[in-house]
Design an enzyme around this catalytic site. Structure first.
Site, PDB file in Angstrom:
ATOM      1  N   ASP A  85       0.763  -1.077  -0.142  1.00  0.00           N
ATOM      2  CA  ASP A  85       0.074  -0.105  -0.103  1.00  0.00           C
ATOM      3  C   ASP A  85       0.886   1.343   0.034  1.00  0.00           C
ATOM      4  OD1 ASP A  85      -2.224  -1.359   0.103  1.00  0.00           O
ATOM      5  OD2 ASP A  85      -2.550  -1.301   2.223  1.00  0.00           O
ATOM      6  N   GLU A  91      -9.319 -29.930 -19.302  1.00  0.00           N
ATOM      7  CA  GLU A  91      -9.112 -28.641 -18.356  1.00  0.00           C
ATOM      8  C   GLU A  91     -10.394 -28.739 -17.443  1.00  0.00           C
ATOM      9  OE1 GLU A  91      -8.815 -25.104 -21.371  1.00  0.00           O
ATOM     10  OE2 GLU A  91      -7.519 -26.723 -21.745  1.00  0.00           O
ATOM     11  N   LYS A 112     -13.705 -26.706 -16.717  1.00  0.00           N
ATOM     12  CA  LYS A 112     -14.671 -25.698 -17.276  1.00  0.00           C
ATOM     13  C   LYS A 112     -15.256 -24.661 -16.260  1.00  0.00           C
ATOM     14  CE  LYS A 112     -18.563 -25.368 -20.331  1.00  0.00           C
ATOM     15  NZ  LYS A 112     -19.243 -24.178 -19.592  1.00  0.00           N
ATOM     16  N   ASP A 168     -17.045 -21.529 -14.474  1.00  0.00           N
ATOM     17  CA  ASP A 168     -18.375 -21.341 -14.568  1.00  0.00           C
ATOM     18  C   ASP A 168     -18.492 -19.642 -13.988  1.00  0.00           C
ATOM     19  OD1 ASP A 168     -21.013 -21.143 -15.017  1.00  0.00           O
ATOM     20  OD2 ASP A 168     -21.846 -22.289 -13.404  1.00  0.00           O
ATOM     21  N   ARG A 193     -18.344 -11.391 -24.254  1.00  0.00           N
ATOM     22  CA  ARG A 193     -18.651 -12.187 -25.469  1.00  0.00           C
ATOM     23  C   ARG A 193     -19.869 -11.688 -26.284  1.00  0.00           C
ATOM     24  NH1 ARG A 193     -22.105 -16.842 -26.180  1.00  0.00           N
ATOM     25  NH2 ARG A 193     -21.424 -18.156 -27.940  1.00  0.00           N
ATOM     26  N   TYR A 251      -7.737 -19.501 -20.824  1.00  0.00           N
ATOM     27  CA  TYR A 251      -7.644 -20.850 -21.389  1.00  0.00           C
ATOM     28  C   TYR A 251      -7.611 -20.802 -22.670  1.00  0.00           C
ATOM     29  CZ  TYR A 251     -12.622 -19.911 -21.024  1.00  0.00           C
ATOM     30  OH  TYR A 251     -13.595 -19.065 -21.164  1.00  0.00           O
ATOM     31  N   LYS A 303      -9.840 -30.815 -25.325  1.00  0.00           N
ATOM     32  CA  LYS A 303      -9.568 -30.070 -26.511  1.00  0.00           C
ATOM     33  C   LYS A 303      -8.530 -31.010 -27.074  1.00  0.00           C
ATOM     34  CE  LYS A 303     -10.336 -25.467 -24.299  1.00  0.00           C
ATOM     35  NZ  LYS A 303      -9.571 -24.276 -23.579  1.00  0.00           N
ATOM     36  N   LYS A 346     -20.300 -31.738 -19.103  1.00  0.00           N
ATOM     37  CA  LYS A 346     -20.838 -31.002 -18.036  1.00  0.00           C
ATOM     38  C   LYS A 346     -21.307 -31.744 -16.709  1.00  0.00           C
ATOM     39  CE  LYS A 346     -23.255 -27.259 -19.000  1.00  0.00           C
ATOM     40  NZ  LYS A 346     -23.487 -25.821 -18.983  1.00  0.00           N
ATOM     41  N   CYS A 355     -53.627 -16.579   6.483  1.00  0.00           N
ATOM     42  CA  CYS A 355     -52.301 -16.122   6.909  1.00  0.00           C
ATOM     43  C   CYS A 355     -51.997 -17.180   8.272  1.00  0.00           C
ATOM     44  CB  CYS A 355     -51.977 -14.711   7.230  1.00  0.00           C
ATOM     45  SG  CYS A 355     -50.670 -14.395   7.695  1.00  0.00           S
ATOM     46  N   CYS A 362     -51.448 -14.606  11.201  1.00  0.00           N
ATOM     47  CA  CYS A 362     -52.651 -13.664  11.517  1.00  0.00           C
ATOM     48  C   CYS A 362     -54.064 -14.291  11.654  1.00  0.00           C
ATOM     49  CB  CYS A 362     -52.531 -12.195  11.490  1.00  0.00           C
ATOM     50  SG  CYS A 362     -52.731 -12.042   9.800  1.00  0.00           S
ATOM     51  N   CYS A 379     -50.777 -11.671   2.322  1.00  0.00           N
ATOM     52  CA  CYS A 379     -51.779 -11.335   3.318  1.00  0.00           C
ATOM     53  C   CYS A 379     -52.066 -10.106   3.441  1.00  0.00           C
ATOM     54  CB  CYS A 379     -51.192 -11.850   4.812  1.00  0.00           C
ATOM     55  SG  CYS A 379     -52.036 -11.037   6.226  1.00  0.00           S
ATOM     56  N   CYS A 388     -50.335  -7.765  11.165  1.00  0.00           N
ATOM     57  CA  CYS A 388     -49.719  -9.121  10.672  1.00  0.00           C
ATOM     58  C   CYS A 388     -48.404  -9.164  11.311  1.00  0.00           C
ATOM     59  CB  CYS A 388     -50.008  -9.323   9.458  1.00  0.00           C
ATOM     60  SG  CYS A 388     -48.975 -10.923   9.106  1.00  0.00           S
TER      61      CYS A 388
HETATM   62  S1  IVH Z   1     -12.433 -22.948 -24.533  1.00  0.00           S
HETATM   63  C1  IVH Z   1     -13.903 -22.095 -29.153  1.00  0.00           C
HETATM   64  N1  IVH Z   1     -12.137 -23.686 -22.141  1.00  0.00           N
HETATM   65  O1  IVH Z   1     -17.364 -22.137 -21.481  1.00  0.00           O
HETATM   66  C2  IVH Z   1     -13.972 -22.451 -27.478  1.00  0.00           C
HETATM   67  N2  IVH Z   1     -13.932 -22.494 -22.577  1.00  0.00           N
HETATM   68  O2  IVH Z   1     -19.862 -23.462 -22.779  1.00  0.00           O
HETATM   69  C3  IVH Z   1     -13.352 -21.437 -26.763  1.00  0.00           C
HETATM   70  N3  IVH Z   1     -15.634 -22.140 -20.336  1.00  0.00           N
HETATM   71  O3  IVH Z   1     -17.778 -19.595 -23.695  1.00  0.00           O
HETATM   72  C4  IVH Z   1     -13.750 -21.831 -25.126  1.00  0.00           C
HETATM   73  N4  IVH Z   1     -14.044 -22.874 -19.043  1.00  0.00           N
HETATM   74  O4  IVH Z   1     -16.821 -19.270 -21.480  1.00  0.00           O
HETATM   75  C5  IVH Z   1     -12.983 -22.969 -22.938  1.00  0.00           C
HETATM   76  N5  IVH Z   1     -11.519 -24.193 -19.911  1.00  0.00           N
HETATM   77  C6  IVH Z   1     -12.225 -23.721 -20.623  1.00  0.00           C
HETATM   78  C7  IVH Z   1     -13.310 -23.018 -20.119  1.00  0.00           C
HETATM   79  C8  IVH Z   1     -14.341 -22.431 -21.126  1.00  0.00           C
HETATM   80  C9  IVH Z   1     -15.052 -22.304 -19.145  1.00  0.00           C
HETATM   81  C10 IVH Z   1     -16.654 -21.434 -20.910  1.00  0.00           C
HETATM   82  C11 IVH Z   1     -16.255 -20.340 -21.932  1.00  0.00           C
HETATM   83  C12 IVH Z   1     -17.209 -20.739 -23.032  1.00  0.00           C
HETATM   84  C13 IVH Z   1     -17.985 -21.643 -22.513  1.00  0.00           C
HETATM   85  C14 IVH Z   1     -18.601 -22.638 -23.583  1.00  0.00           C
END
Ligand code: IVH
Length: 667
Positions: free
Chosen positions: A35, A111, A113, A115, A134, A223, A286, A310, A405, A408, A423, A429
């Protein structure tokens, strides 16, 4: 060392410390020292505006300059991924890739995914120049200012070997820890809660005020790298380079050579993901070689070289025992399912909301039914279905919504066309009374510190308060005698109630909790009528004549003041000395020098704050508006006015007025 040299040195040190702390999790200096360095840099930068750098570490604190999100067309469209929930479909994907690549061997990269919200970052000459959401995949919002506040995203790259220009994509996330903290804060302030970290991250990214974004402490994993001169011919390898340049790349990436290894990876992370600090919803698989990715190509919507597996939302089967009903502070009655406790996503659950009568009816619930309970990305579990095969003739009747309710006994009502059943007894109440008191004391209303929902509950249950006016009769001994209440806290509460007498009229009006009269409406009403008395006596026509007051609001105000009990309450509040009219600050001179002018404020100012300028515009009869149009009279511009605004003003021929010129105008 010259100031210029010191600025350069501080910037580079701070970038390095930032990376050690937020990406590597290995801080080298204390927060305090960090800081101190940041403060020194901020001061030097303020003295040397010519050293302005959009990628300086000081950009991470954000600012309260209102963001404008311009639309940017993606250089490469942002596609999504094909989804599957089954191992068979993963095997099909594998077979398709194998067939398409003929005799070639291939590696897969597995890898996590994440969220969150996907983001595209563009770097030029090793500096972050743009961050775009996006959007619809073709174009998204420019959220660069907000993204710069995310500490794990490098503003300036480390090391060497990065292409002159490239794009890197990833996911912006709100860690569970921050999500819980922010929701706790929102709950305390009676603001709507975020349903899950994804919504929270996406809402945060679109905020106008980047200093609020900074306080939310978002994180990001990258990623996917795109560009003309990437550092390697493999996806995995490119990202390892990215990690060297300072990006946060998931340590869970793994290269696999067989389908079995892929399944092993999925099984491992389906369990282990519960220990991660951020939300995840699957695994992405991938093809690793970039050349093979090109050969496989894309369908219209998704790449043929990748697939998302998923995770199943966690589901359990349990016995429905009872439906209970909760009465909220506005009188809405919510049905709640109570079932045998089951373990879901690491927590024991025994209740789930059924939202409203329609939702409950559609499920066709019978007491004793075996029901499926799910907990997906959302934190609140929900009942998704009934297991009809286990329903027997012994079971009770279909569950029907109660008609009175539970608090009351008043017959419940439903407004035609609305889902909620409520109510109507807002006068006596108990949860509605307590709810109104809680609203009255809340920060944005009368701001009575030290009194929380629990204390209100206590005071109400022992009969010390029946409505908000009773608060003003409370004395220290009344409160200090209560359980878990000391003299000190009682004293605080009473003092805080006393000082609420100074709260301005518009907030008193808001505090009354008249339906549809929120903060903004209360402000408008206070300004238009000036006093409680004039609002009490206003006619429907007078009410709807006020800007932004529609029929629904007007009717609600008339209904409130037509009620004898409400009028008595307002009178008692008058008697205890609350502010019942607008106090005009005589020290402020009002003119109409800016009458009819609409003014946009942009940039950073030296002589007054933005809010002060806003107030000045209004004092002199002008209106402050947020975006430039052909109707804008002029732009009051400070330092660093946004380039998009500048361009728009020039295009529309809207004059740009400096601070000094503006002050001269209203002299
Ligand atoms: S690759 C052309 N890798 O999932 C593909 N996507 O359902 C490029 N996401 O829009 C995406 N983790 O927002 C990729 N390890 C990962 C990811 C990932 C989360 C999301 C991303 C994408 C969506 C598709």
């Amino acid at each position: 060392m010259t100031s210029q040299e010191r600025i350069a040195q501080l910037r580079s040190e701070l970038h390095r410390h930032n990376h050690s702390y937020y990406v590597l999790n290995m801080p080298e200096i204390s927060d305090y020292e960090f800081d101190q360095l940041m403060r020194e840099l901020q001061e030097l930068e303020a003295q040397h505006p010519e050293m302005y750098d959009p990628t300086s570490p000081t950009m991470r604190v954000g600012s309260d300059i209102s963001n404008e999100f311009t639309q940017i067309v993606h250089k490469y469209p942002m596609l999504s991924l094909g989804n599957t929930y089954s191992f068979e479909e993963v095997a099909d994907f594998y077979a398709r890739v194998k067939k398409a690549l003929g005799s070639e061997a291939f590696e897969l990269c597995c890898e996590i995914k994440y969220d969150g919200v996907s983001i595209s970052l563009t770097y030029e000459e090793g500096r972050l120049v743009r961050a775009v959401t996006r959007g619809d995949g073709v174009q998204g919002d420019d959220v660069t200012t907000n993204v710069k506040t995310i500490n794990s995203i490098p503003l300036v790259l480390h090391g060497e070997g990065w292409p002159r220009e490239f794009e890197i994509r990833g996911e912006i996330l709100m860690p569970w820890k921050q999500f819980d903290r922010i929701n706790r804060e929102r709950e305390a302030q009676e603001e709507a809660l975020f349903a899950n970290p994804r919504n929270a991250a996406s809402g945060t990214l679109k905020l106008q005020n980047s200093s609020v974004v900074a306080s939310r402490k978002l994180d990001a994993y990258l990623y996917f790298m795109l560009g003309e001169q990437l550092p390697s011919t493999g996806h995995y390898e490119c990202l390892q380079h990215a990690a060297q340049w300072g990006f946060k790349v998931s340590p869970a990436m793994r290269k696999c050579n067989t389908l079995d290894e892929v399944f092993e990876y999925i099984n491992y992370w389906d369990v282990e993901r519960k220990n991660l600090p951020v939300a995840t919803d699957g695994i992405v698989i991938k093809v690793n070689s970039l050349a093979q990715q090109r050969a496989l190509g894309y369908t219209a919507k998704v790449p043929r070289w990748a697939i998302a597996y998923k995770f199943q939302a966690e589901k359990a089967l349990t016995r429905l025992n009872e439906i209970s009903y909760q009465v909220g502070r506005t009188g809405t009655v919510t049905p709640v399912a109570n079932f045998d406790p089951v373990q879901l996503s690491g927590t024991m659950v025994k209740r789930a909301t059924l939202h409203n009568a329609d939702f409950m009816d559609n499920l066709d619930l019978h007491i004793g039914d075996m029901v499926y309970v799910e907990k997906g990305g959302e934190i609140i579990p929900k009942i998704t279905a009934v297991d009809l095969s286990s329903r027997s003739f012994m079971m009770g009747e279909k569950v029907r919504f109660i008609t009175r309710c539970p608090e009351c006994g008043t017959p419940l009502m439903r407004v035609e066309g609305e889902a909620a059943i409520f109510c109507p007894n807002d006068v006596s109440c108990p949860p509605q009374i307590k709810g109104r008191i809680e609203h009255f004391i809340s920060r944005k209303a009368m701001n009575i510190d030290g009194l929380g929902a629990e204390t209100v509950d206590l005071l109400y249950s022992v009969g010390l308060i029946h409505d908000v006016a009773d608060l003003y009769q409370l004395r220290i001994p009344h409160i200090s005698r209560l359980e878990r209440m000391g003299y000190k806290s009682a004293e605080n509460i009473v003092r805080s109630i006393e000082s609420s007498r100074e709260i301005p009229f518009e907030r008193v009006l808001f505090a009354l909790g008249i339906r549809f009269v929120g903060e903004t409406v209360a402000k408008k009403l206070a300004r238009a009528f000036g006093s409680m008395e004039r609002i009490e006596n206003a006619t429907f026509d007078e009410l709807v004549a006020v800007d932004e007051i529609g029929e629904k609001i007007a009717q609600s105000i008339l209904r409130f003041f037509a009620n004898e009990q409400c009028r008595t309450l307002v009178n008692r509040l008058k008697e205890v000395g609350l502010q019942m009219e607008v106090v005009v600050d005589e020290s402020i001179e009002r003119t109409d020098k800016l009458a009819g002018k609409s003014v946009v404020i942009s940039g950073v100012f030296a002589q007054h704050s933005r809010n002060e300028y806003k107030a000045m515009i209004e004092q002199h009869g002008g209106a402050n508006v947020s975006s430039i149009s052909s109707k804008t009279s002029f732009v009051l511009a400070g330092r660093d006015m946004g380039p998009a605004k500048l361009e728009k003003a020039q295009k529309l021929g809207v004059p740009i007025v400096s601070e000094e010129e503006f002050l001269a105008m209203i002299e």
